[in-house]
Design a protein around this motif. Structure first.
Motif, PDB file in Angstrom:
ATOM      1  N   ILE A  10      39.736  14.793  25.230  1.00 29.73           N
ATOM      2  CA  ILE A  10      38.963  15.244  26.386  1.00 29.73           C
ATOM      3  C   ILE A  10      39.339  14.362  27.575  1.00 29.73           C
ATOM      4  N   LEU A  11      39.877  14.981  28.609  1.00 28.97           N
ATOM      5  CA  LEU A  11      40.276  14.272  29.821  1.00 28.97           C
ATOM      6  C   LEU A  11      39.109  14.211  30.789  1.00 28.97           C
ATOM      7  N   GLY A  12      38.666  13.005  31.126  1.00 30.05           N
ATOM      8  CA  GLY A  12      37.652  12.850  32.157  1.00 30.05           C
ATOM      9  C   GLY A  12      38.249  13.098  33.533  1.00 30.05           C
ATOM     10  N   THR A  13      37.735  14.086  34.245  1.00 31.41           N
ATOM     11  CA  THR A  13      38.333  14.484  35.530  1.00 31.41           C
ATOM     12  C   THR A  13      37.571  13.976  36.745  1.00 31.41           C
ATOM     13  N   GLY A  14      36.281  13.659  36.570  1.00 35.25           N
ATOM     14  CA  GLY A  14      35.467  13.306  37.726  1.00 35.25           C
ATOM     15  C   GLY A  14      35.219  14.495  38.628  1.00 35.25           C
ATOM     16  N   SER A  15      35.458  15.713  38.122  1.00 38.67           N
ATOM     17  CA  SER A  15      35.323  16.913  38.925  1.00 38.67           C
ATOM     18  C   SER A  15      34.256  17.815  38.305  1.00 38.67           C
ATOM     19  N   SER A  16      34.416  19.129  38.445  1.00 38.07           N
ATOM     20  CA  SER A  16      33.380  20.073  38.044  1.00 38.07           C
ATOM     21  C   SER A  16      33.152  20.108  36.541  1.00 38.07           C
ATOM     22  N   LYS A  17      34.147  19.738  35.758  1.00 38.37           N
ATOM     23  CA  LYS A  17      34.011  19.615  34.308  1.00 38.37           C
ATOM     24  C   LYS A  17      35.182  18.773  33.823  1.00 38.37           C
ATOM     25  N   ASP A  18      35.157  18.380  32.563  1.00 37.13           N
ATOM     26  CA  ASP A  18      36.309  17.716  31.971  1.00 37.13           C
ATOM     27  C   ASP A  18      37.196  18.761  31.284  1.00 37.13           C
ATOM     28  N   LEU A  19      38.333  18.328  30.753  1.00 36.79           N
ATOM     29  CA  LEU A  19      39.319  19.246  30.189  1.00 36.79           C
ATOM     30  C   LEU A  19      39.629  18.875  28.750  1.00 36.79           C
ATOM     31  N   LEU A  20      39.800  19.884  27.899  1.00 38.41           N
ATOM     32  CA  LEU A  20      40.052  19.668  26.478  1.00 38.41           C
ATOM     33  C   LEU A  20      41.482  20.065  26.123  1.00 38.41           C
ATOM     34  N   PHE A  21      42.273  19.105  25.665  1.00 40.12           N
ATOM     35  CA  PHE A  21      43.641  19.350  25.209  1.00 40.12           C
ATOM     36  C   PHE A  21      43.718  19.158  23.700  1.00 40.12           C
ATOM     37  N   CYS A  22      44.693  19.815  23.092  1.00 40.89           N
ATOM     38  CA  CYS A  22      44.884  19.748  21.645  1.00 40.89           C
ATOM     39  C   CYS A  22      46.366  19.524  21.367  1.00 40.89           C
ATOM     40  N   ARG A  23      46.659  18.567  20.492  1.00 38.86           N
ATOM     41  CA  ARG A  23      48.049  18.285  20.093  1.00 38.86           C
ATOM     42  C   ARG A  23      48.208  18.625  18.620  1.00 38.86           C
ATOM     43  N   VAL A  24      49.113  19.529  18.338  1.00 38.68           N
ATOM     44  CA  VAL A  24      49.390  19.961  16.965  1.00 38.68           C
ATOM     45  C   VAL A  24      50.757  19.429  16.562  1.00 38.68           C
ATOM     46  N   GLU A  25      50.840  18.822  15.376  1.00 41.19           N
ATOM     47  CA  GLU A  25      52.106  18.307  14.855  1.00 41.19           C
ATOM     48  C   GLU A  25      52.462  19.026  13.555  1.00 41.19           C
ATOM     49  N   THR A  26      53.764  19.206  13.320  1.00 38.83           N
ATOM     50  CA  THR A  26      54.220  19.815  12.072  1.00 38.83           C
ATOM     51  C   THR A  26      54.826  18.758  11.153  1.00 38.83           C
ATOM     52  N   ASP A  27      55.043  19.154   9.909  1.00 39.03           N
ATOM     53  CA  ASP A  27      55.540  18.200   8.917  1.00 39.03           C
ATOM     54  C   ASP A  27      56.998  17.822   9.132  1.00 39.03           C
ATOM     55  N   ASP A  28      57.697  18.520  10.034  1.00 36.49           N
ATOM     56  CA  ASP A  28      59.090  18.152  10.309  1.00 36.49           C
ATOM     57  C   ASP A  28      59.279  17.529  11.686  1.00 36.49           C
ATOM     58  N   GLY A  29      58.177  17.037  12.288  1.00 35.06           N
ATOM     59  CA  GLY A  29      58.283  16.216  13.484  1.00 35.06           C
ATOM     60  C   GLY A  29      58.123  16.917  14.821  1.00 35.06           C
ATOM     61  N   PHE A  30      57.935  18.237  14.833  1.00 31.11           N
ATOM     62  CA  PHE A  30      57.695  18.921  16.105  1.00 31.11           C
ATOM     63  C   PHE A  30      56.222  18.778  16.499  1.00 31.11           C
ATOM     64  N   TYR A  31      55.962  18.840  17.801  1.00 27.54           N
ATOM     65  CA  TYR A  31      54.573  18.846  18.264  1.00 27.54           C
ATOM     66  C   TYR A  31      54.445  19.804  19.443  1.00 27.54           C
ATOM     67  N   GLY A  32      53.234  20.292  19.643  1.00 28.77           N
ATOM     68  CA  GLY A  32      52.963  21.187  20.764  1.00 28.77           C
ATOM     69  C   GLY A  32      51.598  20.902  21.354  1.00 28.77           C
ATOM     70  N   TRP A  33      51.430  21.298  22.613  1.00 27.59           N
ATOM     71  CA  TRP A  33      50.166  21.077  23.323  1.00 27.59           C
ATOM     72  C   TRP A  33      49.442  22.405  23.541  1.00 27.59           C
ATOM     73  N   GLY A  34      48.130  22.367  23.332  1.00 31.00           N
ATOM     74  CA  GLY A  34      47.282  23.514  23.626  1.00 31.00           C
ATOM     75  C   GLY A  34      46.080  23.070  24.442  1.00 31.00           C
ATOM     76  N   GLU A  35      45.284  24.033  24.873  1.00 35.61           N
ATOM     77  CA  GLU A  35      44.084  23.736  25.654  1.00 35.61           C
ATOM     78  C   GLU A  35      43.002  24.744  25.312  1.00 35.61           C
ATOM     79  N   GLY A  36      41.760  24.251  25.194  1.00 32.31           N
ATOM     80  CA  GLY A  36      40.614  25.110  24.949  1.00 32.31           C
ATOM     81  C   GLY A  36      39.703  25.149  26.161  1.00 32.31           C
ATOM     82  N   TYR A  37      39.116  26.300  26.406  1.00 27.88           N
ATOM     83  CA  TYR A  37      38.188  26.473  27.532  1.00 27.88           C
ATOM     84  C   TYR A  37      36.885  25.728  27.241  1.00 27.88           C
ATOM     85  N   VAL A  38      36.403  24.993  28.228  1.00 28.57           N
ATOM     86  CA  VAL A  38      35.115  24.306  28.113  1.00 28.57           C
ATOM     87  C   VAL A  38      34.315  24.530  29.388  1.00 28.57           C
TER      88      VAL A  38
END
Length: 395
Positions: A10-38
């Motif tokens: 959860i990123l503190g923004t100091g603005s109208s709301k904070d932001l939620l990011f998600c990091r997913v990793e796989t068993d062979d070393g790849f990773y990706g970024w996602g975001e959920g609405y809050v």
């Protein structure tokens, strides 16, 4: 490529709301970024949903996006749709597409059917604040000076309620009039109502707004009461928008069947991610309904995912960009989007084309404190000596 780890931030923004990011990793070393609405005050709720969902996703193939999403709906949620469920799944789903794009060495839009346009048009939001008409108009001028040719704002004062005091209505009309005079006839003004009104008020206000050649009238009535929205659309000569408070494909299908809106604005981080936005756009196309995705998320992950789908779908018009999150997101970005005078270039890097610095992200933690005070009974209508005043908006 099996999913091995899921972590949310959860990123503190100091603005109208904070932001939620998600990091997913796989068993062979790849990773990706996602975001959920809050929404403000519910950041940790969605983060807990991601945490609860993770054990059922870890160990599954990152490629099996549609099946995993369906299983979560049926077995995890027991076939009950909700913003919380779909926001959490959106974060994981978007990150999965990011990984697949990286593995394929292609930007995500090339995995979805390829580009239908060279760049994606955006409109500004998060700029108007809750101030006087004069201050709002000055902020509008700054948005135009930044190169934007379209902007959205909520001109209606006071708490949200179905009944509208005539003073509030007149204030809003004066606000839109002042904005049109300041920004000129060619600037696209998009009016947001945040699901406030009963049809009698929505229709009267909409007819008054028509004088100012606004480009749309967003969510004048409760989104899940399509009869109200349909009544307004039939009586107001302005395109009607709905979708940010609809979450399931069934809800969008019902809206289209009732011909309750001209434009749909689902939020990719609240409906189930990239595949869901593609499906909704495909449903809308034969109904001659245009897509203008909502994006009350970061100008990084949520925006990038929206850009990739917007690049592909034929019935795209414009999407939302929150300028108030720009500065904090620049601090945490390793790579970001190229934004220029109201347009975003299509990313060319594999995946979403976005990466975040985890240490910088952690340097801005979420603060467990409410940013919005709920009103008390003495603030309700009717009030003696009431004077219209813009208050904090919960988007």
């Amino acid at each position: 490529m099996k999913i091995a780890r899921i972590e949310s931030f959860i990123l503190g923004t100091g603005s109208s709301k904070d932001l939620l990011f998600c990091r997913v990793e796989t068993d062979d070393g790849f990773y990706g970024w996602g975001e959920g609405y809050v929404t403000a005050g519910k950041e940790t709720v969605i983060a807990e949903c991601v945490k609860a969902m993770a054990p059922y996703v870890i160990g599954r193939s990152v490629f099996n996006i549609r099946h995993t999403g369906q299983v979560l709906f049926e077995d995890f949620a027991i076939r009950r749709g909700s913003m919380e469920l779909l926001s959490a799944w959106s974060a994981i789903e978007i990150a999965s597409w990011d990984i697949i794009g990286k593995r394929a060495g292609l930007p995500v839009y090339n995995l979805l059917g390829g580009a239908s346009r060279e760049r994606v048009r955006i409109y500004a939001n998060g700029w108007a604040g809750r101030s006087t008409i004069e201050e709002g108009v000055e902020r509008g001028r700054k948005i135009k000076a930044m190169g934007f040719t379209a902007a959205k704002f909520d001109p209606f004062p006071g708490p949200w309620r179905s009944y509208v005091d005539r003073k509030d209505e007149d204030f809003a009309i004066d606000y839109v009039r002042a904005m049109r005079e300041a920004l000129g006839p060619d600037f696209e003004i998009l009016v947001e109502a945040h699901r406030r009104f009963a049809p009698q008020h929505a229709i009267r206000i909409g007819r008054r707004l028509a004088e100012f050649n606004i480009d749309w009238y967003e969510e004048p009535c409760l989104a899940d009461n399509l009869a109200l929205l349909k009544e307004v659309r039939a009586a107001v000569p302005i395109p009607i928008v709905t979708g940010e408070a609809l979450y399931t494909k069934e809800q969008f299908a019902a809206c289209l069947a009732e011909r309750a809106a001209d434009i749909l604005n689902p939020d990719i981080c609240a409906i189930g991610g990239i595949t869901a936005l593609l499906d909704i756009a495909a449903m809308a196309q034969p109904h001659a309904v245009i897509m203008s995705p909502h994006n009350y998320n970061s100008p990084l992950i949520g925006m990038a995912a929206t850009v990739h789908v917007s690049a592909v779908i034929p019935n795209f018009r414009i999407t939302e960009y929150f300028v108030n999150f720009e500065d904090i997101c620049r601090e945490i970005a390793i790579t970001g989007l190229t934004v220029n005078e109201g347009w975003i270039d299509l990313p060319t890097m594999p995946g979403l084309g976005i990466d975040l610095d985890i240490e910088r992200l952690r340097a801005h933690p979420h603060q467990e404190a409410t940013k919005h005070g709920f009103r008390q009974y003495w603030e309700e209508y009717p009030r003696k000596g009431y004077v219209p005043k813009l208050s904090e908006t919960r988007i």
